[in-house]
Design an enzyme around this catalytic site. Structure first.
Site, PDB file in Angstrom:
ATOM      1  CE  LYS A 116      42.914 -30.423  82.816  1.00 49.22           C
ATOM      2  NZ  LYS A 116      41.421 -30.451  82.647  1.00 49.22           N
ATOM      3  CD  GLU A 185      38.480 -35.990  78.272  1.00 51.49           C
ATOM      4  OE1 GLU A 185      38.034 -37.024  78.810  1.00 51.49           O
ATOM      5  OE2 GLU A 185      38.748 -34.945  78.906  1.00 51.49           O
TER       6      GLU A 185
END
Length: 267
Positions: A116, A185
């Site tokens: 990631k 996020e």
């Protein structure tokens, strides 16, 4: 579990759950809980190593902790959660060659099946394209990106129409570059809903509302082990308090109940 399995879960309408782990014990817990995937996040810099941000963690430390996490899995390899590892700060921002070397090291020397990374700048998109063409699965990450803490802070992102349109454009670009999933996020839930509607790949939320294809959390936050709880990830139990009380109980039990006899000299 493989990256393609997460895409199938989105297609089948099954919610995806991802938790972080940083050692064999935390990995055993999240596997036993039934998480679909486990992220060895660079948040271990704060959770396990005592740093104030994610920036100091090194590639070798990420490799070390990913190996430790993999040893905590009890199921047969085909039944284990998907193991994803964060690429740490400056392991991919300096060009595609360095990124391929860093990601390749993690996938070659650990059981991780994907990496990631954060952002969607032109340089990052070029890195993702290169990684994917080299056969390395990549998960994207937009919104609050901790590796950019000194520029963006820890506040909620994409709150105005211009920045929301920019994030949507970046999300589409990440999918086109080859990402198999995207973490959003600390962004408005309506924006996450629109990103999910526009993308074929899974959108995994953390502080992005419930209308995502899945959710990801830092395990230490959920267990109440961190000093400062993110506003979007409240503790489910007062873990730190419970652990301290248990240890105090043991320490108190070691106190002698009677006064020992006076020592007798050997002469």
């Amino acid at each position: 579990m493989r990256p393609a399995d997460l895409i199938r879960q989105k297609q089948n309408g099954r919610t995806i759950t991802i938790l972080t782990a940083w050692d064999s014990l935390s990995a055993a817990l999240v596997e036993a809980a039934g998480a679909d995937a486990v992220l060895v996040g660079d948040s271990l810099a704060m959770v396990a190593l005592g740093h104030a941000t994610t920036l100091p963690v090194t590639l070798d430390q990420m490799r070390h902790h990913t190996l430790a996490v993999s040893r905590g899995f009890a199921a047969a390899p085909s039944k284990q959660p998907l193991l994803i590892c964060d690429l740490p700060f400056l392991s991919y921002q300096c060009g595609a060659d360095l990124a391929v070397q860093a990601a390749g090291t993690l996938l070659k020397e650990t059981p991780a099946a994907a990496v990631k990374l954060e952002g969607a700048e032109a340089e990052v998109l070029a890195v993702i394209d290169r990684l994917v063409r080299m056969g390395i699965p990549v998960m994207g990450h937009l919104g609050l990106t901790p590796q950019a803490v000194h520029r963006l802070g820890y506040r909620r992102q994409a709150e105005d129409p211009v920045s929301q349109e920019r994030l949507l454009t970046q999300a589409i670009a990440l999918e086109q570059a080859g990402c198999f999933a995207l973490v959003l996020e600390h962004v408005p839930s309506a924006l996450a809903r629109e990103v999910r509607r526009r993308l074929l790949i899974p959108v995994i939320g953390i502080g992005a509302g419930d209308d995502c294809d899945g959710q990801i959390r830092v395990t230490a936050d959920l267990l109440g082990l961190t000093e400062q709880q993110p506003p979007f990830s409240p503790a489910l139990i007062p873990g730190q308090q419970l652990f301290v009380e248990a240890l105090r109980t043991w320490i108190a039990a070691q106190t002698p109940t009677t006064t020992p006899p006076p020592a007798t000299p050997d002469y």
